[in-house]
Design a protein around this motif. Structure first.
Motif, PDB file in Angstrom:
ATOM      1  N   GLY A 279       0.768  -1.206  -0.110  1.00  0.00           N
ATOM      2  CA  GLY A 279       0.127  -0.106   0.012  1.00  0.00           C
ATOM      3  C   GLY A 279       0.737   1.083   0.115  1.00  0.00           C
ATOM      4  N   PRO A 280       0.282   2.364   0.153  1.00  0.00           N
ATOM      5  CA  PRO A 280       0.858   3.753   0.088  1.00  0.00           C
ATOM      6  C   PRO A 280       1.714   3.788   1.384  1.00  0.00           C
ATOM      7  CG  PRO A 280      -1.308   4.042   0.615  1.00  0.00           C
ATOM      8  CD  PRO A 280      -1.340   2.496   0.251  1.00  0.00           C
ATOM      9  N   PRO A 281       2.906   4.604   1.429  1.00  0.00           N
ATOM     10  CA  PRO A 281       3.372   4.931   2.593  1.00  0.00           C
ATOM     11  C   PRO A 281       2.608   6.088   3.247  1.00  0.00           C
ATOM     12  CG  PRO A 281       4.608   6.064   0.738  1.00  0.00           C
ATOM     13  CD  PRO A 281       3.200   5.222   0.233  1.00  0.00           C
ATOM     14  N   MET A 282       2.806   6.248   4.706  1.00  0.00           N
ATOM     15  CA  MET A 282       2.496   7.321   5.497  1.00  0.00           C
ATOM     16  C   MET A 282       3.818   7.957   6.036  1.00  0.00           C
ATOM     17  SD  MET A 282      -0.964   5.642   7.335  1.00  0.00           S
ATOM     18  CE  MET A 282      -1.386   7.078   8.149  1.00  0.00           C
ATOM     19  N   PHE A 283       3.673   9.193   6.443  1.00  0.00           N
ATOM     20  CA  PHE A 283       4.962   9.955   6.712  1.00  0.00           C
ATOM     21  C   PHE A 283       4.415  10.663   8.226  1.00  0.00           C
ATOM     22  CE2 PHE A 283       3.873  10.198   2.108  1.00  0.00           C
ATOM     23  CZ  PHE A 283       5.004   9.524   1.731  1.00  0.00           C
ATOM     24  N   PRO A 284       5.202   9.930   9.012  1.00  0.00           N
ATOM     25  CA  PRO A 284       5.104  10.662  10.281  1.00  0.00           C
ATOM     26  C   PRO A 284       5.942  11.949  10.381  1.00  0.00           C
ATOM     27  CG  PRO A 284       5.615   8.138  10.561  1.00  0.00           C
ATOM     28  CD  PRO A 284       5.883   8.587   9.026  1.00  0.00           C
ATOM     29  N   MET A 285       5.345  12.910  11.018  1.00  0.00           N
ATOM     30  CA  MET A 285       6.130  14.317  11.132  1.00  0.00           C
ATOM     31  C   MET A 285       5.971  14.998  12.378  1.00  0.00           C
ATOM     32  SD  MET A 285       4.552  15.585   7.389  1.00  0.00           S
ATOM     33  CE  MET A 285       5.808  16.889   6.953  1.00  0.00           C
ATOM     34  N   TRP A 286       6.962  15.829  12.642  1.00  0.00           N
ATOM     35  CA  TRP A 286       7.099  16.093  13.923  1.00  0.00           C
ATOM     36  C   TRP A 286       7.426  17.775  13.854  1.00  0.00           C
ATOM     37  CZ3 TRP A 286       6.573  14.438  18.649  1.00  0.00           C
ATOM     38  CH2 TRP A 286       6.897  14.971  19.999  1.00  0.00           C
ATOM     39  N   ARG A 287       6.873  18.449  14.645  1.00  0.00           N
ATOM     40  CA  ARG A 287       6.913  19.878  14.515  1.00  0.00           C
ATOM     41  C   ARG A 287       7.470  20.264  16.045  1.00  0.00           C
ATOM     42  NH1 ARG A 287       4.447  24.753  15.725  1.00  0.00           N
ATOM     43  NH2 ARG A 287       4.458  26.338  14.025  1.00  0.00           N
ATOM     44  N   LYS A 288       8.719  20.863  16.016  1.00  0.00           N
ATOM     45  CA  LYS A 288       9.201  21.531  17.189  1.00  0.00           C
ATOM     46  C   LYS A 288       8.831  22.823  17.586  1.00  0.00           C
ATOM     47  CE  LYS A 288      13.783  19.579  16.423  1.00  0.00           C
ATOM     48  NZ  LYS A 288      15.306  19.682  15.747  1.00  0.00           N
ATOM     49  N   PRO A 289       8.559  23.250  18.618  1.00  0.00           N
ATOM     50  CA  PRO A 289       7.986  24.715  18.839  1.00  0.00           C
ATOM     51  C   PRO A 289       8.911  25.731  18.371  1.00  0.00           C
ATOM     52  CG  PRO A 289       8.734  23.438  20.951  1.00  0.00           C
ATOM     53  CD  PRO A 289       8.603  22.348  19.829  1.00  0.00           C
ATOM     54  N   GLN A 290       8.183  26.780  17.730  1.00  0.00           N
ATOM     55  CA  GLN A 290       8.681  27.698  16.940  1.00  0.00           C
ATOM     56  C   GLN A 290       8.892  29.071  17.657  1.00  0.00           C
ATOM     57  OE1 GLN A 290       7.794  27.342  12.837  1.00  0.00           O
ATOM     58  NE2 GLN A 290       7.994  24.894  12.791  1.00  0.00           N
ATOM     59  N   GLY A 291       9.616  30.116  17.348  1.00  0.00           N
ATOM     60  CA  GLY A 291       9.624  31.097  17.691  1.00  0.00           C
ATOM     61  C   GLY A 291      10.626  31.418  18.826  1.00  0.00           C
TER      62      GLY A 291
END
Length: 197
Positions: free
Chosen positions: A185-197
């Motif tokens: 099947g298709p891949p899924m992409f885990p993504m992480w966002r660090k706090p910014q600013g």
């Protein structure tokens, strides 16, 4: 874009589930879980209703006041979860008991979910198909990401397509370096966002 947002309650369950059903009907992951389109139309809403139930009971659902978009959020604490998560088995039992993919997708995403830091988890976001491309999704999640930045809290999600991955990258999410590889099947992409600013 200005978007009036309210927190959804139990009385909004059917409307939010219907919105998710419409928005994800042609999503690559939904197509993998339910390859037969006619069957998918029958059980897809039942499957996605489990996510709505989890968000309403354990997190929150941010809903555009006009019903055009919804975001399902969970605040996930640091550390390994206590006990086994029964959500994947509920997804299968509720929607399609004979379809192991309805459970497997939850098991595979759960296996790569980060545990080192507390974070906001964007479980799902949906925009009505006739309103996609207007910036509603970005406007809906922007207040949560702004709060994450103020409070120093990271955010996490799994993008279900390369198109959505590009959108999330513009919002500061970065691929974690691993993918959720659905068998054949298709891949899924885990993504992480660090706090910014």
């Amino acid at each position: 874009m200005e978007l009036e947002i309210r927190q959804a309650g139990e009385s909004d369950r059917a409307a939010v589930t219907r919105l998710l059903d419409e928005a994800f009907m042609d999503d690559p992951v939904s197509g993998w879980v339910f390859p037969d389109e006619e069957h998918r139309r029958r059980v897809h809403g039942l499957f996605l209703g489990v996510f709505v139930d989890v968000a309403l009971s354990e997190g929150r659902v941010d809903l555009a006041a006009d019903g055009s978009a919804a975001a399902l959020w969970l605040r996930v604490p640091a550390g390994e979860p206590e006990g086994e998560d029964d959500t994947p088995s509920r997804m299968r039992e509720t929607a399609d008991p004979d379809n192991e993919r309805a459970e497997l997708v939850g098991r595979l995403t759960g296996a790569v979910h980060p545990t080192a830091e507390a974070h906001e988890y964007l479980l799902m976001i949906a925009v009505s198909p006739d309103r996609q491309g207007e910036g509603l999704g970005t406007a809906l999640i922007a207040p949560v990401l702004e709060r994450c930045d103020r409070e120093g809290i990271p955010a996490y999600l799994e993008a279900s397509s390369t198109r959505s991955r590009r959108l999330y990258e513009r919002l500061g999410f970065e691929p974690t370096g691993t993918t959720v590889d659905l068998p054949d099947g298709p891949p899924m992409f885990p993504m992480w966002r660090k706090p910014q600013g």
